[in-house]
Design a protein around this motif. Structure first.
Motif, short mmCIF file in Angstrom:
data_model
loop_
_atom_site.label_atom_id
_atom_site.label_comp_id
_atom_site.label_asym_id
_atom_site.label_seq_id
_atom_site.Cartn_x
_atom_site.Cartn_y
_atom_site.Cartn_z
N LYS A 28 6.45 -8.07 -3.96
CA LYS A 28 7.16 -6.82 -3.64
C LYS A 28 8.68 -6.98 -3.66
CE LYS A 28 6.66 -3.88 -0.33
NZ LYS A 28 6.30 -2.51 -0.30
N SER A 88 2.89 -1.13 1.75
CA SER A 88 2.64 -0.25 0.61
C SER A 88 2.87 -1.03 -0.68
CB SER A 88 3.57 0.97 0.68
OG SER A 88 4.92 0.56 0.86
N ASN A 109 4.31 -1.10 -3.54
CA ASN A 109 5.40 -0.74 -4.44
C ASN A 109 6.48 -1.80 -4.35
OD1 ASN A 109 5.44 0.89 -1.71
ND2 ASN A 109 7.56 0.34 -2.19
N SER A 145 6.22 4.99 -2.43
CA SER A 145 4.90 4.41 -2.21
C SER A 145 3.89 4.94 -3.24
CB SER A 145 4.40 4.76 -0.80
OG SER A 145 5.25 4.22 0.17
N HIS A 166 15.31 4.30 1.41
CA HIS A 166 13.94 3.83 1.22
C HIS A 166 13.21 4.91 0.44
CE1 HIS A 166 11.58 0.44 2.51
NE2 HIS A 166 10.53 1.21 2.68
MG MG Z 1 6.49 0.74 2.36
#
Ligand code: MG
Ligand code: TXA
Length: 319
Positions: free
Chosen positions: A46, A133, A135, A141, A221
């Motif tokens: 990630k 998540s 991503n 996400s 984010h």
């Molecule tokens: Mg997340």
């Protein structure tokens, strides 16, 4: 590789690999929460900083108590009512739960996902799954297996395909702070629903990706690659002309006099659940259209609308 073989996913996880899993909220990137090497792979895949703690996933409520010291009464009541479901509890961890998961905090975030495929998977394992998540860090996400495949497909051995996520927003995170029931992240269960069950109100902490030790950091984010701007004023919407190479995400009505192919409507009937389900998928579609900018409309600030707005505001922050 994308597939529906739960047994295969279980074998990979048992051998220390990471596997993308469906949940009712968003897809997760899962690994054995008690195996530091496996968890390190999550951070690596990630590109996630270690100060951002992970949620652990267990098969049922009885499993939660294995990993935490105690469950305050009001959280117990919420757990009985909403689990399995899009609710995460922040509780004091037992010693053996690795600090790698909690970013050094004595509290661990724990949840019981409701998706039947992941329920089946968890029952085949004798360890909990750490799963952020699925991503790359900071991006939207994923709510389908294909979203995961597009960005992480070459980095992970398997994506368990459980169809599009039913809720579409990450879990609501609840805990206790200063002797007050506190929301740490707005999410798939509306605050009003939680308050109705326990009979009193929550404090709401501004959600920080970066754990309680570093409040306010990394507020940006859930961000698409293309710049996103919130438009609140009807007059500002009118300034957008067909000459502009921009995308539009609106709640329930198309912007008149603007090409429909550049527009996405979260829910034509104004259904907030449908809007939540569509949010990340529609932002991805707009993000992949080679536009200069994306303009978005906020929902009324109540119920799930609050969680959707939180994601949109964060996605719009430029840092
Ligand atoms: Mg997340
Ligand atoms: O719905 C969900 O919760 C999804 C699915 C996959 O379960 N997971 C998810 O995880 O959204 P992630 O890693 O994208 O977000 C986890 C967030 C952290 O960024 C942090 O804000 C909070 O949960 N968190 C996790 N552990 C925590 C802890 N020990 N203390 C405070 N906050 C924590």
């Amino acid at each position: 590789m994308i597939g529906i073989d739960v047994q295969k996913a279980a074998e990979l996880l048992k051998s220390g690999k990471v596997v993308a899993i469906p949940t009712e909220t968003v897809y997760g990137l899962a690994a054995n929460a008690l195996d530091d090497n496996a968890v390190l792979t999550i951070f690596e895949v990630k590109n996630r900083p270690f100060f951002d703690p992970l949620i652990i996933h267990v098969s049922d409520y009885e499993e939660i108590v294995k990993y935490v010291k105690n469950v305050p009464k009001f959280l117990d009541k919420l757990a009985q009512h909403f689990l399995p479901g899009p609710l995460t509890l922040l509780l004091e961890k037992k010693e053996f739960v690795p600090y790698l998961i909690t970013s050094g905090s004595p509290y661990v975030a724990i949840r019981v996902p409701g998706h039947p495929m992941t329920q089946e998977l968890l029952k085949l394992l004798n360890f909990p799954l750490a799963a952020p998540s699925a991503n790359p860090f900071g991006y939207l996400s994923p709510t389908t297996a294909k979203h995961v495949y597009d960005q992480l497909g070459d980095k992970i051995p398997y994506i368990l395909d459980g169809g599009p996520c039913e809720v579409g927003l990450e879990s609501t995170i609840v805990g206790f702070e200063n002797n007050r029931p506190t929301i740490f992240r707005k999410g798939g269960i509306a605050i009003e629903e939680l308050e109705e069950v326990i009979g009193y109100s929550f404090d709401v902490k501004p959600h920080s990706t970066s754990s309680p030790q570093a409040p306010g950091m990394l507020t940006t984010h859930y961000a698409p690659k293309v710049a996103l701007t919130i438009v609140q004023d009807e007059d500002d919407w009118k300034k957008i002309s067909p000459k502009n190479n921009v995308g539009v995400l609106r709640v329930s009505s198309y912007l008149p006099n603007y090409p429909k192919e550049n527009q996405k409507i979260l829910s034509a009937s104004g259904d907030v659940r449908e809007a939540a389900r569509n949010l990340f998928a529609y932002l991805r579609i707009l993000d992949d259209m080679n536009l200069e900018q994306i303009f978005v409309e906020l929902l009324p600030e109540k119920g799930l609308g609050m969680a959707i707005n939180d994601r949109l505001i964060r996605a719009a922050i430029k840092e």
